[in-house]
Motif scaffolding. Sequence first.
Motif, PDB file in Angstrom:
ATOM      1  N   ARG A 140       0.836  -1.201   0.000  1.00  0.00           N
ATOM      2  CA  ARG A 140       0.000   0.000   0.000  1.00  0.00           C
ATOM      3  C   ARG A 140       0.869   1.249   0.000  1.00  0.00           C
ATOM      4  O   ARG A 140       1.832   1.350   0.749  1.00  0.00           O
ATOM      5  N   ASP A 146       1.555   7.038   3.979  1.00  0.00           N
ATOM      6  CA  ASP A 146       2.235   5.749   3.795  1.00  0.00           C
ATOM      7  C   ASP A 146       2.949   5.798   2.452  1.00  0.00           C
ATOM      8  O   ASP A 146       2.322   5.740   1.404  1.00  0.00           O
ATOM      9  N   SER A 149       4.637   0.369   1.594  1.00  0.00           N
ATOM     10  CA  SER A 149       5.066  -0.675   2.515  1.00  0.00           C
ATOM     11  C   SER A 149       4.325  -1.963   2.191  1.00  0.00           C
ATOM     12  O   SER A 149       3.226  -1.951   1.650  1.00  0.00           O
ATOM     13  N   ARG A 151       2.917  -5.501   3.983  1.00  0.00           N
ATOM     14  CA  ARG A 151       2.547  -5.996   5.302  1.00  0.00           C
ATOM     15  C   ARG A 151       1.618  -7.198   5.165  1.00  0.00           C
ATOM     16  O   ARG A 151       1.058  -7.449   4.089  1.00  0.00           O
ATOM     17  N   ASP A 153      -1.756  -8.191   5.838  1.00  0.00           N
ATOM     18  CA  ASP A 153      -3.012  -7.497   6.108  1.00  0.00           C
ATOM     19  C   ASP A 153      -3.851  -8.283   7.106  1.00  0.00           C
ATOM     20  O   ASP A 153      -4.427  -7.717   8.032  1.00  0.00           O
ATOM     21  N   ARG A 175      -4.004 -12.536  13.029  1.00  0.00           N
ATOM     22  CA  ARG A 175      -4.244 -11.125  12.701  1.00  0.00           C
ATOM     23  C   ARG A 175      -5.600 -11.049  12.015  1.00  0.00           C
ATOM     24  O   ARG A 175      -5.789 -11.566  10.905  1.00  0.00           O
ATOM     25  N   ASP A 188     -10.027  -2.363   1.747  1.00  0.00           N
ATOM     26  CA  ASP A 188      -8.933  -2.358   0.785  1.00  0.00           C
ATOM     27  C   ASP A 188      -9.340  -2.917  -0.573  1.00  0.00           C
ATOM     28  O   ASP A 188      -8.608  -2.737  -1.552  1.00  0.00           O
ATOM     29  N   SER A 207      -6.203   7.074  10.192  1.00  0.00           N
ATOM     30  CA  SER A 207      -6.157   6.183  11.354  1.00  0.00           C
ATOM     31  C   SER A 207      -6.434   4.738  10.954  1.00  0.00           C
ATOM     32  O   SER A 207      -6.817   3.916  11.769  1.00  0.00           O
ATOM     33  N   ARG A 208      -6.218   4.430   9.673  1.00  0.00           N
ATOM     34  CA  ARG A 208      -6.496   3.102   9.143  1.00  0.00           C
ATOM     35  C   ARG A 208      -5.744   2.008   9.894  1.00  0.00           C
ATOM     36  O   ARG A 208      -6.304   0.957  10.210  1.00  0.00           O
ATOM     37  N   SER A 209      -4.453   2.223  10.199  1.00  0.00           N
ATOM     38  CA  SER A 209      -3.640   1.187  10.837  1.00  0.00           C
ATOM     39  C   SER A 209      -4.154   0.836  12.225  1.00  0.00           C
ATOM     40  O   SER A 209      -4.012  -0.304  12.677  1.00  0.00           O
ATOM     41  N   SER A 240      -2.033  -2.356  15.584  1.00  0.00           N
ATOM     42  CA  SER A 240      -0.709  -1.940  15.136  1.00  0.00           C
ATOM     43  C   SER A 240      -0.246  -0.716  15.925  1.00  0.00           C
ATOM     44  O   SER A 240      -1.042   0.163  16.280  1.00  0.00           O
ATOM     45  N   ASP A 242       2.029   1.274  14.619  1.00  0.00           N
ATOM     46  CA  ASP A 242       2.517   2.194  13.589  1.00  0.00           C
ATOM     47  C   ASP A 242       1.487   3.305  13.428  1.00  0.00           C
ATOM     48  O   ASP A 242       0.610   3.252  12.567  1.00  0.00           O
TER      49      ASP A 242
END
Length: 451
Positions: A140, A146, A149, A151, A153, A175, A188, A207-209, A240, A242
């Motif tokens: 993404r 961002d 990166s 990851r 998901d 997760r 997504d 604030s998605r993460s 997360s 992050d």
Amino acid sequence: MKTSVHLKLNKRQWLQILCRTSSILGGGWFLFEQCIMDVLVRVFPKGDERCFKLFNKLGQLLTVCLFLAFYSTRIFAESKLLPDEVQIHGFLTQGFFHTSDNNVYGQSDDGISPGLTEIGVNASYQPFSKLRFAAQGLYRRAGAVDRGSVRVDYGLADLTLFEYDSGKVGIRGGRIKNPFGLYNETRDVAFTHPTILLPQGIYFDRSRSLMLSADGGSFYAEQRTDFGDFNFKFNVGMPSSDLKEIKTIVLAKQNAQGSFDTKPAFATQLNYELNGGEYVLAVSYMDMEFDFNPAPGESLRRSTSRIQPLLFSAQYNGEKFTLTGEYEYRWNTFGNFAAFDGGKFVSESWYVEGSYRILPELQTTVRYDTFDMDISDRDGETAALLSFQKHSAFSQDWVFGLRWDITPSWMVRGEYHRVHGTAWLPQADNPDPQKGIQDWDLYALQLSFKF
């Protein structure tokens, strides 16, 4: 010994390769190539290469990704390398944005930003009827929030504990996507929602993460009845840590050197559907807490923040018409960082959206959404006292969108936003909050592919 091959193609050749590759994969894409070329010729004067450079880079990226996606799935399907219990799917989305003022997904103010790219591949394996494994990898890129990166998901094991004629009960671990509203678990995948940008007062990209998923466990129960179907989920896990963009919101500054530590959070949702999804009602709640730890020598103090959103959702899905509405009431506690009321305030957001299917493959959407950062400061007077611009406390957004499903695998859509206020703008893309403009326009174009 290293060898390399450099293929020199001019801008038009790259664009033609992109579009003809798409034609192989999706059928009707050749027409879209002609549209793109006509627009470029008409909009940009001879010798202006800004747009061609943009499509040159995009062409290289999409060509490689689409060839890999197409031929890998053909190999799996034709050679039977994978058993029937294994399913592999994926998607690719590229968005372009232009704004009259302010920035979204990169430098979009008076320019075109290709700042939103999402590429995902997911796989599921069901060795037994009551046990399933699933995972998704995601690349993404979303402007300065961002910069690109890769990851995991989600990655989970799903075990059905009890199953009977009218329902089942199970648990998941790993997760796991958080159940929140109508779109959080699939946000997504562009094909699952009607517009490019979801209502930002509820589904914040900044604030998605924090909101998207957590590492932990989930309990779920499904019950089918004569008067509708019920689905209950309860997730507990570690979100997360992050939270770079959250830092600019909570601390009201972008250059803080400290870091956030998240705490175990929970998310729960009760969902009701009637007539196979013709009517959908849901209530969702989340409770998330995180600590800020200042860097050595930093003047900021350690503090705990907490966010508790309560969301009500309703949707009607007719043969051609869909009507959707959601309302969120969110309690916020920013501890030592808010200068009033002990760091506590309440945010409110809601939207109403209607979509109409003109043709089986063509859909238009109109939405109005509104967001108030603090319901006791809807006009921004208190924000002004704290040296913020008034319009940073609110936003109202009219959205007009058009979606074209070219084939089952290809989709293109465009939309126009008329926005009043800047409350949901990412500060990472707008580092100087004093330069924000209250009334502005947003134009967006998105190309999506799935397999």
